[in-house]
Each structure stands twice: as structure tokens, then as C-alpha cells.
Design a protein around this motif. Structure first.
Motif, PDB file in Angstrom:
ATOM      1  N   ILE A 233      55.287  41.787  25.678  1.00 35.90           N
ATOM      2  CA  ILE A 233      55.346  40.802  26.755  1.00 35.90           C
ATOM      3  C   ILE A 233      54.168  39.829  26.686  1.00 35.90           C
ATOM      4  N   ASP A 234      53.091  40.237  26.020  1.00 39.03           N
ATOM      5  CA  ASP A 234      51.894  39.407  25.902  1.00 39.03           C
ATOM      6  C   ASP A 234      51.914  38.453  24.709  1.00 39.03           C
ATOM      7  N   CYS A 235      52.982  38.468  23.930  1.00 37.08           N
ATOM      8  CA  CYS A 235      53.045  37.586  22.765  1.00 37.08           C
ATOM      9  C   CYS A 235      53.211  36.139  23.215  1.00 37.08           C
ATOM     10  N   LEU A 236      52.351  35.291  22.679  1.00 39.77           N
ATOM     11  CA  LEU A 236      52.433  33.865  22.984  1.00 39.77           C
ATOM     12  C   LEU A 236      53.688  33.267  22.361  1.00 39.77           C
ATOM     13  N   PRO A 237      54.219  32.197  22.958  1.00 40.37           N
ATOM     14  CA  PRO A 237      55.320  31.489  22.300  1.00 40.37           C
ATOM     15  C   PRO A 237      54.814  30.748  21.071  1.00 40.37           C
ATOM     16  N   LEU A 238      55.707  30.508  20.127  1.00 41.69           N
ATOM     17  CA  LEU A 238      55.344  29.756  18.929  1.00 41.69           C
ATOM     18  C   LEU A 238      54.940  28.340  19.307  1.00 41.69           C
ATOM     19  N   GLY A 239      55.624  27.763  20.256  1.00 44.40           N
ATOM     20  CA  GLY A 239      55.295  26.409  20.699  1.00 44.40           C
ATOM     21  C   GLY A 239      55.899  25.356  19.793  1.00 44.40           C
ATOM     22  N   ASP A 240      55.363  24.182  19.861  1.00 41.40           N
ATOM     23  CA  ASP A 240      55.894  23.012  19.167  1.00 41.40           C
ATOM     24  C   ASP A 240      55.361  22.954  17.733  1.00 41.40           C
ATOM     25  N   ILE A 241      55.793  23.912  16.920  1.00 38.92           N
ATOM     26  CA  ILE A 241      55.271  24.024  15.554  1.00 38.92           C
ATOM     27  C   ILE A 241      55.660  22.831  14.697  1.00 38.92           C
ATOM     28  N   TYR A 242      56.821  22.277  14.907  1.00 38.29           N
ATOM     29  CA  TYR A 242      57.262  21.152  14.076  1.00 38.29           C
ATOM     30  C   TYR A 242      56.409  19.925  14.305  1.00 38.29           C
ATOM     31  N   THR A 243      56.033  19.644  15.545  1.00 32.62           N
ATOM     32  CA  THR A 243      55.141  18.517  15.812  1.00 32.62           C
ATOM     33  C   THR A 243      53.743  18.803  15.281  1.00 32.62           C
ATOM     34  N   SER A 244      53.271  20.023  15.462  1.00 30.05           N
ATOM     35  CA  SER A 244      51.930  20.390  14.976  1.00 30.05           C
ATOM     36  C   SER A 244      51.821  20.199  13.471  1.00 30.05           C
ATOM     37  N   ILE A 245      52.784  20.699  12.729  1.00 27.06           N
ATOM     38  CA  ILE A 245      52.733  20.585  11.264  1.00 27.06           C
ATOM     39  C   ILE A 245      52.875  19.124  10.839  1.00 27.06           C
ATOM     40  N   ALA A 246      53.778  18.384  11.463  1.00 28.68           N
ATOM     41  CA  ALA A 246      53.944  16.961  11.133  1.00 28.68           C
ATOM     42  C   ALA A 246      52.647  16.192  11.387  1.00 28.68           C
TER      43      ALA A 246
END
Length: 181
Positions: free
Chosen positions: A105-118
Motif C-alpha cells: 500500500i506504501d508503493c508510490l505511483p510510477l507517475g508521468d514517466i513518459y514526460t519525465s523521460i522525454a
């Protein structure tokens, strides 16, 4: 930091400050674990400093007295039952491996990885950034060097390329069922 993508951005910024020319970002998701591996060929860290990098009251920066990036990443991995491992060699580079248990339950979401990598790729045109993602449904990889060769003579840091790259990464990750939440 509220997402894993933010942690990745923070670590890569450290690699850039350490004068890395090549940065590899690998994400492997399987069996309820998310393994993040970031490797660079920057200045590296000597043995004495390596012992201190997970301490929030340690930083090499002169603009502030604390360094929270790696300590927060360690905290976020450990809260899920995972771990953080940092290996480095002076004048060779650094490898950071962060493992999250995604069923926690404490795992963070991956989030906006596509924008971050771009943004990392288009914002750092002199670097070679390789991004690889794999899970049980498939894999995807993109390399800034390949993109630069394909686009030549168009510069990789133009706004249209940034938008294109973001959409390319997002579409390919969606095709292999990446969970961004």
C-alpha cells in the motif's frame, strides 16, 4: 517526492551534475516488484562519500545543508519492503538500484514517466540517455543517440520533438500495459 518518476528525475539530475555523458534508465516490472536501475559514467563517488549518500544531512552541494534525494528514495523503497543499493567508483560512474514491492500500500505511483523521460532526453541534447522498460507484456526502449541520428539535422531539443517523443513513449508504454498510477 510523490512519484517514482520524480525520484528518477532527481537521480538523473545528480548524474548530470557529476558530468555523466551516458545515462541508462531501466525499469523492470514483474512479480509484484518494480526494479529501477540508473547507471551513469559520471565522476563517481569515493568509498568514504559512498557511506554517507543515504544520510539526509549529507550533501556535496554548497547551496543547501541537506541532501534528501537518496534518503527519500531509500525510505520509499524500504516502506514497501524493498531496498536501495548504490554502487560507485571514483572516475568511473555510479549505479543505483531501487526495488519497490508494488503490492504494498506504501508503493508510490510510477507517475508521468513518459514526460519525465522525454524532458530528460530533449533537455540534455549533449547526453546519451537510454531508457528501457520491460514487464510481463513486453518491453520498450528508446535512445537519445538513435533519435538524434533519425532526426538529423533537426535538433532534439525543439518543442515539436519533445511533444513527439512524449507521445511516442506514452503510446509504447500503454501498448505493453504499463500501470502509471
Amino acid at each position: 517526492m510523490r512519484t517514482i518518476s520524480e525520484h528518477i528525475m532527481d537521480i538523473v539530475q545528480n548524474s548530470i551534475r557529476a558530468h555523466a555523458k551516458n545515462i541508462l534508465i531501466e525499469i523492470n516490472a514483474k512479480n509484484q516488484t518494480l526494479n529501477i536501475r540508473i547507471e551513469d559514467d559520471g565522476n563517481g563517488i569515493d568509498e568514504q562519500m559512498l557511506q554517507s549518500v543515504k544520510d539526509p544531512f549529507f550533501t556535496t552541494r554548497t547551496t543547501r545543508k541537506v541532501g534528501l534525494g537518496l534518503p527519500l528514495l531509500k525510505q520509499n523503497t524500504v516502506q514497501t519492503g524493498g531496498y536501495l543499493n548504490v554502487k560507485s567508483k571514483k572516475n568511473v560512474g555510479t549505479v543505483i538500484n531501487a526495488v519497490f514491492n508494488t503490492d504494498s500500500i506504501d508503493c508510490l505511483p510510477l507517475g508521468d514517466i513518459y514526460t519525465s523521460i522525454a524532458l530528460l532526453i530533449t533537455g540534455n541534447p549533449r547526453l546519451n540517455i537510454d531508457f528501457k522498460y520491460s514487464n510481463g507484456s513486453g518491453n520498450f526502449k528508446v535512445s537519445s543517440e538513435e533519435i538524434k541520428k533519425t532526426l538529423n539535422p533537426i535538433s532534439i531539443n525543439t518543442p515539436k520533438v519533445s511533444v513527439f517523443l512524449k507521445e511516442l513513449i506514452k503510446e509504447n508504454l500503454e501498448n505493453i500495459n504499463v500501470d502509471f498510477c
